[in-house]
Motif scaffolding. Sequence first.
Motif, mmCIF file in Angstrom:
data_model
loop_
_atom_site.group_PDB
_atom_site.id
_atom_site.type_symbol
_atom_site.label_atom_id
_atom_site.label_comp_id
_atom_site.label_asym_id
_atom_site.label_seq_id
_atom_site.Cartn_x
_atom_site.Cartn_y
_atom_site.Cartn_z
ATOM 1 N N MET A 192 1.882 -0.842 2.528
ATOM 2 C CA MET A 192 2.638 0.299 2.474
ATOM 3 C C MET A 192 2.348 1.158 1.329
ATOM 4 O O MET A 192 2.080 0.865 0.152
ATOM 5 N N SER A 193 2.332 2.594 1.535
ATOM 6 C CA SER A 193 1.959 3.540 0.526
ATOM 7 C C SER A 193 3.271 3.500 -0.203
ATOM 8 O O SER A 193 4.655 3.278 -0.046
ATOM 9 N N ASN A 194 2.865 4.215 -1.560
ATOM 10 C CA ASN A 194 4.114 4.458 -2.486
ATOM 11 C C ASN A 194 5.390 5.469 -1.733
ATOM 12 O O ASN A 194 6.554 5.151 -1.829
ATOM 13 N N ALA A 195 4.926 6.397 -0.994
ATOM 14 C CA ALA A 195 5.792 7.165 -0.436
ATOM 15 C C ALA A 195 6.551 6.461 0.574
ATOM 16 O O ALA A 195 7.793 6.705 0.700
ATOM 17 N N ASP A 196 5.926 5.715 1.496
ATOM 18 C CA ASP A 196 6.553 4.979 2.544
ATOM 19 C C ASP A 196 7.782 3.835 1.923
ATOM 20 O O ASP A 196 8.792 3.871 2.446
ATOM 21 N N LEU A 197 7.060 3.249 0.592
ATOM 22 C CA LEU A 197 7.953 2.544 0.055
ATOM 23 C C LEU A 197 9.446 3.065 -0.625
ATOM 24 O O LEU A 197 10.347 2.607 -0.486
ATOM 25 N N ALA A 198 8.956 4.344 -1.359
ATOM 26 C CA ALA A 198 10.295 5.089 -1.631
ATOM 27 C C ALA A 198 11.251 5.466 -0.695
ATOM 28 O O ALA A 198 12.365 5.256 -0.907
ATOM 29 N N ARG A 199 10.730 6.100 0.215
ATOM 30 C CA ARG A 199 11.818 6.431 1.422
ATOM 31 C C ARG A 199 12.470 5.083 1.981
ATOM 32 O O ARG A 199 13.746 5.129 1.877
ATOM 33 N N THR B 42 13.313 8.121 -5.220
ATOM 34 C CA THR B 42 12.399 9.117 -5.391
ATOM 35 C C THR B 42 10.714 8.718 -5.223
ATOM 36 O O THR B 42 10.765 7.632 -5.663
ATOM 37 N N ARG B 43 10.078 9.482 -5.033
ATOM 38 C CA ARG B 43 8.487 8.948 -5.029
ATOM 39 C C ARG B 43 8.032 8.897 -6.436
ATOM 40 O O ARG B 43 7.523 7.746 -6.855
ATOM 41 N N GLN B 44 8.689 9.414 -7.458
ATOM 42 C CA GLN B 44 8.437 9.078 -8.949
ATOM 43 C C GLN B 44 8.949 7.973 -9.115
ATOM 44 O O GLN B 44 8.471 7.055 -9.956
ATOM 45 N N SER B 45 10.253 7.483 -8.861
ATOM 46 C CA SER B 45 10.739 6.536 -9.089
ATOM 47 C C SER B 45 10.017 5.104 -8.494
ATOM 48 O O SER B 45 10.117 4.284 -8.961
ATOM 49 N N GLY B 46 9.580 5.430 -7.354
ATOM 50 C CA GLY B 46 8.807 4.265 -6.570
ATOM 51 C C GLY B 46 7.584 4.068 -7.109
ATOM 52 O O GLY B 46 7.370 2.905 -7.434
ATOM 53 N N ALA C 265 -7.602 0.750 -7.440
ATOM 54 C CA ALA C 265 -7.779 1.517 -8.509
ATOM 55 C C ALA C 265 -7.830 3.047 -7.770
ATOM 56 O O ALA C 265 -7.296 4.002 -8.638
ATOM 57 N N THR C 266 -8.352 3.089 -6.730
ATOM 58 C CA THR C 266 -8.496 4.685 -6.188
ATOM 59 C C THR C 266 -8.341 4.573 -4.760
ATOM 60 O O THR C 266 -8.383 3.431 -3.949
ATOM 61 N N ALA C 267 -7.887 5.569 -4.015
ATOM 62 C CA ALA C 267 -7.568 5.944 -2.804
ATOM 63 C C ALA C 267 -8.747 5.955 -1.976
ATOM 64 O O ALA C 267 -9.893 6.726 -2.176
ATOM 65 N N ASP C 268 -8.852 5.412 -0.810
ATOM 66 C CA ASP C 268 -9.895 5.448 0.325
ATOM 67 C C ASP C 268 -9.900 6.860 0.665
ATOM 68 O O ASP C 268 -10.966 7.187 1.086
ATOM 69 N N HIS C 269 -8.812 7.248 1.013
ATOM 70 C CA HIS C 269 -8.601 8.641 1.664
ATOM 71 C C HIS C 269 -7.196 9.289 1.180
ATOM 72 O O HIS C 269 -6.465 8.558 0.870
ATOM 73 N N GLY C 270 -7.358 10.402 0.865
ATOM 74 C CA GLY C 270 -6.150 10.979 0.333
ATOM 75 C C GLY C 270 -5.767 10.496 -0.863
ATOM 76 O O GLY C 270 -6.529 10.187 -1.629
ATOM 77 N N ARG C 271 -4.699 10.341 -1.077
ATOM 78 C CA ARG C 271 -3.956 9.879 -2.479
ATOM 79 C C ARG C 271 -3.297 8.614 -2.336
ATOM 80 O O ARG C 271 -2.729 7.871 -3.507
ATOM 81 N N ALA C 272 -3.064 8.117 -1.009
ATOM 82 C CA ALA C 272 -2.412 6.641 -0.884
ATOM 83 C C ALA C 272 -3.282 5.476 -1.284
ATOM 84 O O ALA C 272 -4.355 5.426 -1.116
#
Length: 149
Positions: free
Chosen positions: A61-68, A73-77, A94-101
């Motif tokens: 799961m991505s940070n955004a999905d976990l935060a939701r 918030t995404r920042q808190s997540g 360390a880096t995202a394969d695609h996008g920022r996730a």
Amino acid sequence: MLGNESAEPSHPAKDVTQHVGYLLKRTQAALRGAMDKVLREHGLTVPQYATLELLALHPGMSNADLARATFVTRQSGNVVLRGLQEAGLITRPATADHGRARPARLAEEGNARLAAVYAIEQRMVEAIPAQRLAVLLADLDRMAAALEE
């Protein structure tokens, strides 16, 4: 009032400690207390535990999905994820394969800490004869559904 009717409402259990609601609340409070103790012993906050639980069910799961999913918030997540990563409980590239996730996954130590929390529920469930557990779960589900209507 008519005739000899009592002003007191009828209840099958005359002692409040035998009311279903009281016993459910007592069980919930005991479970929460035991879980809080184990979380403290393992250096976890409730948001961290919830994040580990979600990653156990949905690795990557991505940070955004976990935060939701954990209602932060995404920042808190991101703060939660960084803390879990620094503690060696999760891994993220360390880096995202695609996008920022940067998908997160449980590390071995994250699984071990979850197992410690799961042991609390197991201890509670072991107090019930195994052949009655399915019936209890179904009854609790029906009770909740009856109140949600």
